[in-house]
Design a protein around this motif. Structure first.
Motif, PDB file in Angstrom:
ATOM      1  N   THR A  87     -39.520  -3.795  17.802  1.00 56.60           N
ATOM      2  CA  THR A  87     -38.692  -3.246  18.882  1.00 56.60           C
ATOM      3  C   THR A  87     -39.531  -2.375  19.803  1.00 56.60           C
ATOM      4  N   ARG A  88     -40.558  -1.749  19.279  1.00 59.02           N
ATOM      5  CA  ARG A  88     -41.453  -0.927  20.106  1.00 59.02           C
ATOM      6  C   ARG A  88     -42.582  -1.769  20.698  1.00 59.02           C
ATOM      7  N   PHE A  89     -43.088  -2.726  19.921  1.00 59.90           N
ATOM      8  CA  PHE A  89     -44.155  -3.617  20.389  1.00 59.90           C
ATOM      9  C   PHE A  89     -43.542  -4.950  20.808  1.00 59.90           C
ATOM     10  N   TYR A  90     -42.533  -4.882  21.642  1.00 55.32           N
ATOM     11  CA  TYR A  90     -41.732  -6.069  21.980  1.00 55.32           C
ATOM     12  C   TYR A  90     -42.532  -7.210  22.624  1.00 55.32           C
ATOM     13  N   PRO A  91     -43.620  -6.958  23.392  1.00 55.31           N
ATOM     14  CA  PRO A  91     -44.355  -8.115  23.924  1.00 55.31           C
ATOM     15  C   PRO A  91     -44.946  -9.008  22.838  1.00 55.31           C
ATOM     16  N   LEU A  92     -45.238  -8.440  21.657  1.00 53.36           N
ATOM     17  CA  LEU A  92     -45.821  -9.239  20.580  1.00 53.36           C
ATOM     18  C   LEU A  92     -44.832 -10.259  20.029  1.00 53.36           C
ATOM     19  N   ALA A  93     -43.542 -10.025  20.250  1.00 54.46           N
ATOM     20  CA  ALA A  93     -42.518 -10.972  19.813  1.00 54.46           C
ATOM     21  C   ALA A  93     -42.160 -11.944  20.934  1.00 54.46           C
ATOM     22  N   ARG A 183     -50.916   0.533  12.345  1.00 56.92           N
ATOM     23  CA  ARG A 183     -50.619   1.920  11.986  1.00 56.92           C
ATOM     24  C   ARG A 183     -49.125   2.212  12.136  1.00 56.92           C
ATOM     25  N   SER A 184     -48.555   1.757  13.236  1.00 58.78           N
ATOM     26  CA  SER A 184     -47.140   1.997  13.472  1.00 58.78           C
ATOM     27  C   SER A 184     -46.281   1.236  12.463  1.00 58.78           C
ATOM     28  N   TRP A 185     -46.676   0.006  12.155  1.00 65.63           N
ATOM     29  CA  TRP A 185     -45.960  -0.793  11.153  1.00 65.63           C
ATOM     30  C   TRP A 185     -46.017  -0.102   9.793  1.00 65.63           C
ATOM     31  N   ALA A 186     -47.183   0.411   9.431  1.00 64.19           N
ATOM     32  CA  ALA A 186     -47.326   1.100   8.143  1.00 64.19           C
ATOM     33  C   ALA A 186     -46.452   2.349   8.088  1.00 64.19           C
ATOM     34  N   GLY A 187     -46.401   3.092   9.195  1.00 66.22           N
ATOM     35  CA  GLY A 187     -45.557   4.283   9.218  1.00 66.22           C
ATOM     36  C   GLY A 187     -44.091   3.933   9.027  1.00 66.22           C
ATOM     37  N   ALA A 188     -43.657   2.836   9.659  1.00 66.62           N
ATOM     38  CA  ALA A 188     -42.269   2.397   9.504  1.00 66.62           C
ATOM     39  C   ALA A 188     -41.994   1.948   8.074  1.00 66.62           C
ATOM     40  N   ALA A 189     -42.947   1.223   7.480  1.00 64.37           N
ATOM     41  CA  ALA A 189     -42.779   0.742   6.102  1.00 64.37           C
ATOM     42  C   ALA A 189     -42.687   1.900   5.118  1.00 64.37           C
ATOM     43  N   ALA A 190     -43.456   2.946   5.388  1.00 63.52           N
ATOM     44  CA  ALA A 190     -43.467   4.115   4.499  1.00 63.52           C
ATOM     45  C   ALA A 190     -42.302   5.060   4.766  1.00 63.52           C
ATOM     46  N   GLY A 191     -41.552   4.803   5.839  1.00 66.32           N
ATOM     47  CA  GLY A 191     -40.457   5.694   6.193  1.00 66.32           C
ATOM     48  C   GLY A 191     -40.926   7.022   6.725  1.00 66.32           C
ATOM     49  N   ASP A 192     -42.143   7.057   7.249  1.00 67.27           N
ATOM     50  CA  ASP A 192     -42.728   8.286   7.772  1.00 67.27           C
ATOM     51  C   ASP A 192     -42.762   8.189   9.299  1.00 67.27           C
ATOM     52  N   ARG A 194     -43.384  10.302  11.457  1.00 69.12           N
ATOM     53  CA  ARG A 194     -44.493  11.011  12.101  1.00 69.12           C
ATOM     54  C   ARG A 194     -45.653  10.063  12.366  1.00 69.12           C
ATOM     55  N   ARG A 195     -45.714   8.941  11.644  1.00 69.60           N
ATOM     56  CA  ARG A 195     -46.812   7.983  11.814  1.00 69.60           C
ATOM     57  C   ARG A 195     -46.357   6.718  12.538  1.00 69.60           C
ATOM     58  N   VAL A 196     -45.185   6.769  13.136  1.00 71.61           N
ATOM     59  CA  VAL A 196     -44.698   5.640  13.931  1.00 71.61           C
ATOM     60  C   VAL A 196     -45.162   5.843  15.371  1.00 71.61           C
ATOM     61  N   TYR A 197     -46.028   4.968  15.827  1.00 68.16           N
ATOM     62  CA  TYR A 197     -46.625   5.104  17.153  1.00 68.16           C
ATOM     63  C   TYR A 197     -45.782   4.394  18.199  1.00 68.16           C
ATOM     64  N   TYR A 198     -45.703   5.026  19.368  1.00 69.27           N
ATOM     65  CA  TYR A 198     -45.014   4.432  20.502  1.00 69.27           C
ATOM     66  C   TYR A 198     -46.060   3.990  21.519  1.00 69.27           C
ATOM     67  N   LEU A 299     -58.107   6.777  28.748  1.00 70.07           N
ATOM     68  CA  LEU A 299     -56.760   6.283  28.475  1.00 70.07           C
ATOM     69  C   LEU A 299     -56.365   6.649  27.048  1.00 70.07           C
ATOM     70  N   PRO A 300     -55.079   6.821  26.781  1.00 72.08           N
ATOM     71  CA  PRO A 300     -54.656   7.122  25.407  1.00 72.08           C
ATOM     72  C   PRO A 300     -54.963   5.967  24.464  1.00 72.08           C
ATOM     73  N   ASP A 301     -55.203   6.289  23.205  1.00 75.07           N
ATOM     74  CA  ASP A 301     -55.544   5.273  22.209  1.00 75.07           C
ATOM     75  C   ASP A 301     -54.436   4.251  22.027  1.00 75.07           C
ATOM     76  N   ASN A 302     -53.181   4.647  22.313  1.00 75.08           N
ATOM     77  CA  ASN A 302     -52.064   3.739  22.092  1.00 75.08           C
ATOM     78  C   ASN A 302     -51.779   2.843  23.292  1.00 75.08           C
ATOM     79  N   SER A 303     -52.708   2.782  24.256  1.00 75.62           N
ATOM     80  CA  SER A 303     -52.550   1.876  25.395  1.00 75.62           C
ATOM     81  C   SER A 303     -52.683   0.433  24.916  1.00 75.62           C
ATOM     82  N   VAL A 304     -51.671  -0.379  25.174  1.00 72.38           N
ATOM     83  CA  VAL A 304     -51.640  -1.760  24.700  1.00 72.38           C
ATOM     84  C   VAL A 304     -52.297  -2.680  25.716  1.00 72.38           C
ATOM     85  N   GLY A 305     -53.065  -3.633  25.222  1.00 79.13           N
ATOM     86  CA  GLY A 305     -53.671  -4.624  26.088  1.00 79.13           C
ATOM     87  C   GLY A 305     -55.065  -4.988  25.636  1.00 79.13           C
TER      88      GLY A 305
END
Length: 458
Positions: A87-93, A183-192, A194-198, A299-305
Motif C-alpha cells: 500500500t505504501r510501495f504501490y508502484p511495485l504492485a 526494511r519497510s516490509w520487515a518492520g511491518a512483519a515484526a509489527g514495529d 517505528r521501522r515502517v518506511y514511507y 536526496l533522502p535515502d527513501n527516495s524511490v527509483g
C-alpha cells in the motif's frame, strides 16, 4: 558445501500467487510517472537475498516438525505484511504501461514459496553460486509477462530456516530502493511501526521523463559483448578486515575498502584475461554510483527509483598496477560527480547523456576491449533487517545476471562486522581458473574453496 552436496540440493516451488496491496491505491495515484533515470535503466533486475536461522532448529531429530510449523506461520506473516507494505510501495504492485508511466491499478506482486531439501547450515558452511542463485526468483522474473516489477521467493529449509529473495525491476528500483522496501516490509512483519518506511516519490519531479526513442535506448543500453558466449563460473571470495587493511597500506594511496578490493579484483581478472588471450586489450571497469548521495542537497535515502549512474575507468592491460587502478577509480567518481548531474539537470538532458555515450559505445562494441561491471553494497547496513525473528544470519547480493554474463563483480559487507568484504565474481571458466590462483589475490582473499558464512568455521 562440498561438491557432493551441491548436486543434492534441490529447490522445489510449491506455490505461486499474486499479492495485492491491502488497501486500494487512490485514483489520483493510478499513473506513476517514471523519471529520466528510470526510463534509461537497463532491462534487468536488482536482487537481494537474506537468510534467517533459528536457535535449536538444526537438531536433526525434530527439524521436520519445526519446519512444517514455522513454514506455515512464517508464510502467513510474510504474505500479510507484504500486502500491507505494497500500500505504501504501490508502484511495485503496478505494471509498466509504457516507457513513461506505470499503471498502479493494484495488479499485485508475484510471490512464490519453495522447499529446500537440506539444512540451512549445510548451505552456509560452503555457499556457492549455483546453489544460491536458485533462491532468487530471477528465472521466474525473466519468464513472466513484460511489465511486472516485483518478485519475491520465500524458501524454507528442512531445519525451519528461511531465505527471502527479492527481485525488483531496474525500471523502478536500484539497490537502495530494494533495501528501503525490504526494511519497510520487515518492520511491518515484526509489527514495529517505528521501522515502517514511507517512500519518497520525488524522482520524476527532479529528473522529468523525456521522449526516449528506440535509437536512444540502443545507445544507452547497447548489446555489450558480455553475454555468455562461453561457459561462465561464479565464485564467492572473502576479504577479511585485517587483510583489507594490509592491502590499503600496501597501496600507499587514499582509498576506501571497496575501492581497494575492486582494484585488486580488476587487476587479477585482467591478468587472467591477458594470459588466456595472449594479447593486451583496453580494460574498462564500470561502477555504479548512488545519485542520492551526490546531489546538492542530498536526496533522502527513501527516495524511490533507479537513482543510480555509472562511470567507467579504463586502463591498458599492458600497464596494470594496483596504485594506478585505484587512482583511476577515484578520479572516475570525482569526474562523474561533477559532470553527470549537470547533464541530468539540463533541458536537453537525454541528448547530452546519449552524446556522451557514443564514443564509449564505439569502444565497447569492438572486440579489443574487456568490460567489467562492479556493483557495491559496502557500507550499507543490512544485518539489522528483522522480520520479527531476529537479525539475518547472512545477506548476499549475487547478480541476477550471473551466470549468463561474464566479468561481473558484486561487493557486500560480511556478517562479521570487522570490515570484511564478500565478493561474487563471474568470469569465463578459463579466466576463473587463472584468477582464483593469482598470487596477488591469494595474499588478501580466503584461499580455500567456498568460504563459510558460519563464524564457527572461519
Amino acid at each position: 558445501m562440498t561438491k557432493a552436496k551441491e548436486k543434492e540440493m534441490k529447490v522445489e516451488i510449491i506455490s505461486k500467487e499474486t499479492i495485492k496491496p491491502s488497501s486500494p491505491t487512490p485514483n489520483h495515484l493510478k499513473d506513476y510517472k517514471l523519471s529520466l533515470l528510470d526510463q534509461i535503466a537497463p532491462p534487468s533486475y536488482e536482487t537481494l537475498l537474506l537468510f534467517y536461522s533459528f536457535n535449536g532448529d538444526d537438531d536433526r531429530q525434530h527439524h521436520h516438525h519445526i519446519s512444517v510449523y514455522k513454514a506455515n506461520k512464517l508464510s502467513l506473516q510474510l504474505k500479510q505484511s507484504l500486502s500491507e507494505t505494497l500500500t505504501r510501495f504501490y508502484p511495485l504492485a503496478g505494471r509498466v504501461k509504457d516507457n513513461i508511466t506505470i499503471d498502479c491499478s493494484d495488479h499485485g506482486a508475484v510471490y512464490v514459496e519453495a522447499q529446500v531439501n537440506c539444512l540451512l547450515q549445510d548451505l552456509l558452511k560452503q555457499p556457492n553460486g549455483d546453489s544460491v542463485i536458485q533462491l532468487v526468483p530471477i528465472q521466474l522474473a525473466e519468464e513472466s509477462k513484460p511489465g511486472l516489477l516485483l518478485f519475491v521467493q520465500s524458501s524454507f529449509f528442512t531445519c525451519g530456516g528461511v531465505a527471502i529473495g527479492v527481485c525488483i525491476s531496474h525500471k523502478i528500483a536500484d539497490a537502495a530502493t530494494v533495501v528501503t522496501f525490504i526494511r519497510s516490509w520487515a518492520g511491518a512483519a515484526a509489527g514495529d511501526h517505528r521501522r515502517v518506511y514511507y517512500p519518497s516519490y520525488n524522482a520524476s519531479s527532479l529528473f522529468p521523463p523525456r521522449d526516449v526513442t528506440a535509437t536512444a535506448m540502443l545507445f544507452l543500453n547497447p548489446p555489450f559483448n558480455m553475454a555468455m558466449k562461453e561457459k561462465c563460473f561464479t565464485k564467492r571470495f572473502v576479504f577479511y578486515g585485517p587483510k583489507i587493511a594490509a592491502l590499503e597500506a600496501a597501496l600507499s594511496a587514499p582509498s576506501t575498502r571497496g575501492e581497494a578490493v575492486t582494484a585488486l579484483i580488476w587487476k587479477c581478472a585482467v591478468n587472467a584475461s591477458r594470459s588466456n588471450s595472449g594479447v593486451s586489450k583496453l580494460s574498462i571497469l564500470s561502477r555504479s554510483v548512488d545519485i542520492r548521495k551526490i546531489t546538492v542537497p542530498p536526496l533522502p535515502d527513501n527516495s524511490v527509483g533507479n537513482l543510480v549512474g555509472y562511470y567507467a575507468s579504463q586502463k591498458d592491460e599492458s600497464d596494470i598496477q594496483l596504485q594506478g587502478l585505484v587512482r583511476e577509480l577515484r578520479e572516475g567518481i570525482q569526474d562523474f560527480s561533477k559532470s553527470y548531474l549537470q547533464k541530468l539537470q539540463r533541458e536537453d538532458a537525454l541528448e547530452a547523456i546519449t552524446e556522451s555515450c557514443k564514443d564509449a559505445i564505439a569502444i565497447l562494441i569492438s572486440n579489443d576491449v574487456d568490460l567489467y561491471v562492479c556493483n557495491s553494497l559496502c557500507d550499507v547496513s543490512l544485518y539489522d533487517i528483522d522480520f520479527g525473528w531476529g537479525n539475518p544470519t547472512w545477506v548476499t547480493n549475487i547478480s541476477s545476471n550471473a551466470p549468463n554474463h561474464k566479468n561481473l563483480v558484486g561487493l557486500i559487507d560480511s556478517s562479521t562486522g570487522d570490515g570484511s568484504i564478500e565478493a561474487w565474481v563471474t568470469l569465463s571458466e578459463a579466466d576463473m581458473a587463472l584468477f582464483e590462483r593469482d598470487p596477488d589475490l591469494l595474499c588478501y582473499a580466503a584461499t580455500f574453496d567456498y568460504p563459510s558464512v558460519l563464524k564457527s568455521y572461519l
